[in-house]
Design an enzyme around this catalytic site. Structure first.
Site, PDB file in Angstrom:
ATOM      1  N   GLU A 125      -1.446 -21.558 -42.672  1.00  0.00           N
ATOM      2  CA  GLU A 125      -2.431 -22.350 -41.949  1.00  0.00           C
ATOM      3  C   GLU A 125      -3.664 -22.502 -42.825  1.00  0.00           C
ATOM      4  O   GLU A 125      -4.564 -21.650 -42.790  1.00  0.00           O
ATOM      5  CB  GLU A 125      -2.826 -21.639 -40.652  1.00  0.00           C
TER       6      GLU A 125
ATOM      7  N   HIS B  67      -4.927 -14.724 -37.821  1.00  0.00           N
ATOM      8  CA  HIS B  67      -5.416 -16.111 -37.785  1.00  0.00           C
ATOM      9  C   HIS B  67      -6.776 -16.159 -38.481  1.00  0.00           C
ATOM     10  O   HIS B  67      -7.560 -15.218 -38.392  1.00  0.00           O
ATOM     11  CB  HIS B  67      -5.528 -16.591 -36.332  1.00  0.00           C
TER      12      HIS B  67
HETATM   13  P1  PGA Z   1      -5.063 -27.135 -34.734  1.00  0.00           P
HETATM   14  O1  PGA Z   1      -5.037 -25.546 -34.718  1.00  0.00           O
HETATM   15  O2  PGA Z   1      -3.633 -27.625 -34.624  1.00  0.00           O
HETATM   16  O3  PGA Z   1      -5.886 -27.505 -33.530  1.00  0.00           O
HETATM   17  O4  PGA Z   1      -5.690 -27.583 -36.027  1.00  0.00           O
HETATM   18  C1  PGA Z   1      -4.100 -24.888 -35.504  1.00  0.00           C
HETATM   19  C2  PGA Z   1      -4.281 -23.404 -35.454  1.00  0.00           C
HETATM   20  O5  PGA Z   1      -5.419 -22.892 -35.449  1.00  0.00           O
HETATM   21  O6  PGA Z   1      -3.279 -22.697 -35.428  1.00  0.00           O
END
Ligand code: PGA
Length: 264
Positions: free
Chosen positions: A171, A99
């Site tokens: 992401e 992440h």
């Molecule tokens: P968010 O987070 O939906 O709050 O933007 C997504 C993530 O970090 O996976």
């Protein structure tokens, strides 16, 4: 249609009491909206994985669970870290890695993520590898190169069978969190198409099509249907909008009503 993976990581939120309250709410709200074409998954903090997993099993809820991080070594002098076998014995079957919060704040590198992927698979855990471009990389026009590179390093040395066990979540860093701007379905689709092409080039067309590509970053009730309607988006990885069980169930319900049942 591929089974859509729809899940959430709680990040460093929800001590055990809150985690179990979330589960109680889920147990009443999810069954009426769930559809066999959706595979829910939840990634609690370490301290809640085992009890959340046991709760879901006891309530016959067909949901997967996972951990938010894992060390690549089997065991040893790594104070504060957690190993694949420790995660596996909680009953979890997924492990998130890479992440952008971990890459940014804890120096998690592509090479370490590749090691983690191999270790996880050896222990029967499915890696959920997050990749993403920064705002600068987007502005410089190198988003595709950035995420394809991250993905290829993460998957380095895997057979097609192993790669199919692995989940990839695109992401974009610029889309995550309170100050993020969600990617438009077109922006997400462009990147997912490039990722799909790279997967097909690596593993062959048929195998490459079977690897799940999730989108995450400010997913909400308004954009969930448009996102999953894109050909190469096989699921959603949600943060804030799913931190209340009601918010999570509302997204599942909307996807089932406005996408799955219409597509069948
Ligand atoms: P968010 O987070 O939906 O709050 O933007 C997504 C993530 O970090 O996976």
């Amino acid at each position: 249609m591929k089974r859509l993976m729809i899940g959430t990581s709680w990040k460093m939120n929800k001590p055990l009491s809150q985690a179990m309250a979330w589960c109680d709410a889920l147990a009443t709200q999810l069954p009426p909206v769930l559809h066999p074409a959706v595979q829910p998954f939840f990634i609690p903090p370490f301290t809640a994985i085992a009890p959340v997993t046991a709760f879901l099993k006891a309530h016959n809820l067909p949901c997967l669970t996972g951990a938010q991080n894992m060390h690549q070594d089997e065991a040893g002098a790594w104070t504060g870290e957690i190993s694949a076998s420790m995660i596996a014995e909680t009953g979890a079957t997924l492990v998130e890695m890479g992440h952008s919060e971990r890459r940014g704040a804890f120096n998690e590198t592509d090479a370490a993520i590749n090691d983690k992927v191999h270790t996880a698979l050896r222990h029967g855990l499915r890696p959920l590898v997050c990749i993403g471009d920064s705002g600068d990389e987007k502005r410089w026009g190198v988003s595709v190169e950035t995420v394809v590179r991250q993905m290829k390093i993460a998957l380095y040395g895997l057979s097609a069978e192993q790669a199919k066990q692995t989940l990839i979540a695109y992401e974009p860093i610029w889309a995550i969190g309170e100050h993020g701007t969600p990617a438009t379905p077109e922006q997400a689709a462009e990147i997912h198409q490039a990722l799909r092409s790279a997967l097909c080039a690596l593993y062959g067309r048929e195998e490459g099509q079977q690897i799940s590509l999730l989108y995450g970053g400010s997913v909400n009730l308004q954009n969930c249907v448009e996102l999953v309607s894109e050909d190469n988006i096989d699921g959603l990885f949600i943060g804030r909008s799913a931190w209340e069980a009601a918010g999570y169930c509302a997204i599942v319900q909307r996807v089932v009503q406005d996408f799955i049942t219409k597509a069948q």
